[in-house]
Design an enzyme around this catalytic site. Structure first.
Site, mmCIF file in Angstrom:
data_model
loop_
_atom_site.group_PDB
_atom_site.id
_atom_site.type_symbol
_atom_site.label_atom_id
_atom_site.label_comp_id
_atom_site.label_asym_id
_atom_site.label_seq_id
_atom_site.Cartn_x
_atom_site.Cartn_y
_atom_site.Cartn_z
ATOM 1 N N CYS A 101 46.152 40.604 49.537
ATOM 2 C CA CYS A 101 45.963 39.273 48.953
ATOM 3 C C CYS A 101 47.250 38.465 49.106
ATOM 4 O O CYS A 101 48.345 39.004 48.901
ATOM 5 C CB CYS A 101 45.596 39.412 47.468
ATOM 6 N N HIS A 143 35.922 38.685 47.732
ATOM 7 C CA HIS A 143 37.323 38.600 47.303
ATOM 8 C C HIS A 143 37.618 37.201 46.747
ATOM 9 O O HIS A 143 38.220 37.063 45.671
ATOM 10 C CB HIS A 143 38.238 38.925 48.494
ATOM 11 N N GLU A 144 37.192 36.166 47.473
ATOM 12 C CA GLU A 144 37.499 34.794 47.056
ATOM 13 C C GLU A 144 36.726 34.399 45.793
ATOM 14 O O GLU A 144 37.280 33.732 44.913
ATOM 15 C CB GLU A 144 37.244 33.804 48.196
ATOM 16 N N HIS A 147 38.475 35.632 42.852
ATOM 17 C CA HIS A 147 39.559 34.723 42.439
ATOM 18 C C HIS A 147 39.033 33.620 41.531
ATOM 19 O O HIS A 147 39.682 33.251 40.548
ATOM 20 C CB HIS A 147 40.235 34.076 43.655
#
Length: 169
Positions: A101, A143-144, A147
């Site tokens: 990341c 993954h995003e 976030h």
């Protein structure tokens, strides 16, 4: 010039707010997207970037133009924008995938991710799109979106290790 925040920044632990549809093509949103593209372009190993990583708590992320969005499509000439993403489906079949990341530099680990996803999001022109993704692209989407939900990959990862870049001679 936007800088990529690191893991201790409190905004990275917040749930990002949805973008109002009437704001998608605003001057402010265009500036945020431009700042995100510039920040991602500075990182040779970056695949995606979420708005909270540059200090903006909005449900928005981009995927690098280096990543193909579909098998037969030409590579985009700029990073692709995803606004207010929602997963419609995630495959039950999961696999451990290596991750890193840009907000946790040089730390890598394995995260259990769905192999395939179906996601809906608005593009930077305010048009709702549906994206099917597998392998790397599915991993980037997950993954995003993590976030945007205040989750860092290290919250889910196993076998974490610090691997600094090789020094140039």
């Amino acid at each position: 010039m936007a800088t990529i925040l690191q893991k201790d920044a409190p905004i990275l632990r917040e749930t990002a707010s949805p973008v109002a549809l009437e704001e998608i093509q605003s001057k402010e949103m265009k500036k945020i997207i431009a700042d995100m593209r510039e920040a991602l372009d500075r990182e040779s190993d970056g695949a995606g970037l979420a708005a909270p990583q540059i200090g903006v708590s909005l449900r928005l992320f981009i995927v690098s133009k280096k990543i193909s969005l579909s098998k037969n499509a030409p590579e985009p000439d700029q990073d692709t924008v995803f606004i207010n993403p929602i997963f419609l489906k995630r495959s039950r079949k999961k696999q451990l995938m290596e991750e890193g990341c840009l907000s946790i530099r040089w730390v890598y680990g394995k995260v259990l991710r769905s192999e395939k996803v179906l996601m809906e999001a608005y593009d930077e022109h305010g048009v709702k799109q549906t994206y099917g993704a597998s392998k790397l692209l599915a991993q980037i989407f997950q993954h995003e979106v993590d976030h945007l939900d205040g989750i860092l990959f290290t919250d889910k990862a196993i076998d974490l290790e610090y691997i600094p870049p090789k020094t140039q001679k």
